[in-house]
Motif scaffolding. Structure first.
Motif, short mmCIF file in Angstrom:
data_model
loop_
_atom_site.label_atom_id
_atom_site.label_comp_id
_atom_site.label_asym_id
_atom_site.label_seq_id
_atom_site.Cartn_x
_atom_site.Cartn_y
_atom_site.Cartn_z
N TYR A 406 49.24 81.47 39.63
CA TYR A 406 48.02 82.29 39.58
C TYR A 406 47.74 82.74 38.16
O TYR A 406 48.60 82.66 37.27
N ALA A 407 46.50 83.20 37.96
CA ALA A 407 46.08 83.67 36.64
C ALA A 407 46.51 85.12 36.47
O ALA A 407 45.90 86.04 37.00
N ALA A 408 47.57 85.31 35.70
CA ALA A 408 48.08 86.66 35.45
C ALA A 408 47.29 87.32 34.32
O ALA A 408 46.54 86.66 33.58
N VAL A 409 47.44 88.63 34.19
CA VAL A 409 46.78 89.37 33.11
C VAL A 409 47.16 88.75 31.77
O VAL A 409 48.34 88.51 31.49
N GLY A 410 46.17 88.48 30.95
CA GLY A 410 46.42 87.89 29.64
C GLY A 410 46.40 86.38 29.60
O GLY A 410 46.46 85.79 28.53
N SER A 411 46.33 85.75 30.76
CA SER A 411 46.25 84.29 30.80
C SER A 411 44.81 83.84 30.67
O SER A 411 43.87 84.64 30.72
N ARG A 412 44.64 82.53 30.53
CA ARG A 412 43.31 81.93 30.43
C ARG A 412 43.28 80.68 31.30
O ARG A 412 44.31 80.04 31.52
N PRO A 413 42.09 80.28 31.77
CA PRO A 413 42.02 79.04 32.55
C PRO A 413 42.55 77.84 31.79
O PRO A 413 43.14 76.93 32.38
N GLN A 414 42.36 77.83 30.47
CA GLN A 414 42.85 76.71 29.66
C GLN A 414 44.36 76.57 29.74
O GLN A 414 44.90 75.49 29.48
N ASP A 415 45.07 77.64 30.09
CA ASP A 415 46.53 77.57 30.17
C ASP A 415 46.98 76.59 31.24
O ASP A 415 47.97 75.88 31.07
N PHE A 416 46.27 76.56 32.36
CA PHE A 416 46.62 75.61 33.42
C PHE A 416 46.45 74.18 32.91
O PHE A 416 47.34 73.34 33.09
N ASN A 417 45.32 73.92 32.28
CA ASN A 417 45.07 72.56 31.78
C ASN A 417 46.02 72.18 30.67
O ASN A 417 46.41 71.01 30.54
N ALA A 418 46.43 73.16 29.86
CA ALA A 418 47.37 72.88 28.77
C ALA A 418 48.70 72.36 29.32
O ALA A 418 49.37 71.53 28.68
N LEU A 419 49.09 72.84 30.50
CA LEU A 419 50.35 72.40 31.10
C LEU A 419 50.23 71.00 31.71
O LEU A 419 51.24 70.42 32.11
#
Length: 462
Positions: A406-419
């Motif tokens: 899930y998207a935690a505080v401080g995360s961004r949608p791009q973080d999922f794609n980066a992985l």
């Protein structure tokens, strides 16, 4: 590159062998191995869940020699159909969310001839702590207030210069909502369940920045593992292979497990986010800094299931769901009546958010007794005791370390794609945590496996 071409040339016989197996019968099962000291292939896929099996299926169908490594003693990952209670119980993924349109799980289910059952979210009665049903008018009014509350929270969040948790935003927009029984019910049974994480850790900016397919949800009365077994047909899969190290360079990859070493020209890594974060698998060299930073900003949810069977039915057999306004957020607030799609006298309830993690430290007997107390408040004290109980504990599971990302505080949608980025055209990553658009879903895992396979095949062709 030299080793890659060498493997291409030397695995022709292997490719022919697996192609022959695949052509014999689509009903043939996977080539399961439980104890292997090592092996070699064109591509190693780490993980036999939805993402891994999808990638492996497409790569093998494209003509590559594929080898799948799985740490568990079963297939499916977080798709776990348990039959120990005498009937199929999906203790992980249960539904095809939005089976209409482009959801890729729907054609899989049709291909295997899986029986499907349409669930109706409106077939529900909500009870208060006195065991009294909430009127339909009051429930509808509370749902409207809930939707308006989320809009206000979103508007408040957009005005802020930094991200806040949903709890923090709620406390500033409508602090009474967290103590209101009906709003607490909606915030946990729908929001925390859907998003995966607890309100105090979910990002106000991005918790719902994903997409859904249209249509009512459907589940598998005979078990979600039907599609897993379909994807796994004829794949060489090695179970109980706990991956410890992944070493890679431009010439290929060596994967060390608790049983031996496996080498290939490339690998598809579908380890869950929680496992990656736990550091039990070493990468040599380490993953790029951007991937590691993205990994650190995301989190795994704490959703768990409790299934119980009874000697007789003491509830309305026609009702699909009921809710309960427990004072503790996330504690058995939502019940699924399995009797509507199964011959078993069975119920399933959920531990959500922080309570989903709390229940993992409790024994099955304590959990069953706790659930009974809730049911007795609703149906009276003369209900029978459960005959059997089954509990998921996804955070404690070393092969998952959580339910879904899930998207935690401080995360961004791009973080999922980066992985989901590839590394040196040797490591390709997939899993529900690598696709921002459909994160936390089975169809997201499928699409990520498909993406990884396509990217690898493009590099292979070059």
């Amino acid at each position: 590159m030299i080793r890659r071409h060498f493997l291409k040339n030397t695995t022709l016989a292997t490719l022919a062998f697996w192609s022959t197996l695949a052509s014999c019968s689509q009903a043939r099962g996977p080539q399961i191995e439980t104890a292997v000291s090592g092996g070699e292939a064109d591509v190693i896929v780490v993980g036999a869940g939805m993402a891994g099996l999808t990638a492996a299926r497409q790569l093998q169908d494209a003509g590559l020699a594929v080898l799948v490594l799985e740490g568990r003693d079963r297939l499916g990952g977080r798709i776990w159909t348990d039959r120990s209670l005498g009937v199929p119980m999906d203790m992980g993924a249960s539904w095809i969310h939005g089976p209409d349109g482009q959801n890729p799980i729907t054609p899989l289910a049709k291909a295997v001839g899986a029986k499907l059952f349409v669930t109706d979210d409106d077939s529900v009665i909500l009870y208060n702590t006195e065991g009294q049903p909430i009127s339909d008018d009051d429930l509808v009014a509370s749902e409207e207030e809930y939707e308006e509350l989320l809009e206000r929270v979103a508007a408040y969040g957009e005005r802020q210069e930094r991200d806040l948790s949903l709890v923090a935003a709620l406390q500033r927009v409508e602090p009474s909502a967290l103590n209101d029984p009906l709003q607490r019910y909606h915030l946990t049974s729908f929001l925390e369940f859907d998003a995966g994480g607890p309100l105090d850790q979910l990002s106000t900016w991005y918790w719902d920045q994903d997409e859904a397919f249209p249509g009512k949800d459907v589940l598998f009365p005979d078990g979600y593992d039907a599609v897993i077994n379909y994807l796994a047909r004829d794949l060489p899969i090695y179970l109980e292979q706990g991956v410890e190290r992944i070493s890679y360079d431009q010439s290929g990859v060596t994967i060390t497990t608790n049983q031996g070493e496996f080498t290939a020209s490339a690998a598809v890594i579908t380890l869950p986010l929680g496992v990656l974060q736990g550091g039990t698998v070493a990468f040599d060299p380490g993953l790029p800094n951007g991937m590691r930073q993205a990994m650190g900003r995301l989190k795994m949810g704490m959703v768990n299931k409790v299934a119980l069977t009874y000697p007789r039915v003491f509830w309305d057999e026609s009702l699909q769901y009921w809710g309960y306004t427990d004072p503790e957020r996330g504690k058995y607030s939502y019940f699924l009546n399995a009797r509507t799609f199964s011959p078993a006298n069975a119920l399933m309830t959920f531990g959500l958010g922080n309570y989903g993690l709390k229940l993992e430290s409790q024994g099955d007997e304590v959990i069953a007794a706790d659930v009974q107390q809730t049911l007795k408040r609703i149906f009276g004290g003369n209900i029978p005791e459960p005959e059997q109980v089954l509990v998921s504990r996804w955070t404690a599971d070393p092969w998952a370390r959580g339910a879904y990302s899930y998207a935690a505080v401080g995360s961004r949608p791009q973080d999922f794609n980066a992985l989901g980025a590839s590394v040196r055209d040797v490591l390709f990553f997939a899993g529900e945590h690598t696709i921002a658009k459909y994160r936390g879903t089975v169809h997201g895992a499928y699409l990520s496996g498909e993406r990884a396979a396509k990217e690898l095949l493009k590099v292979w062709a070059d």
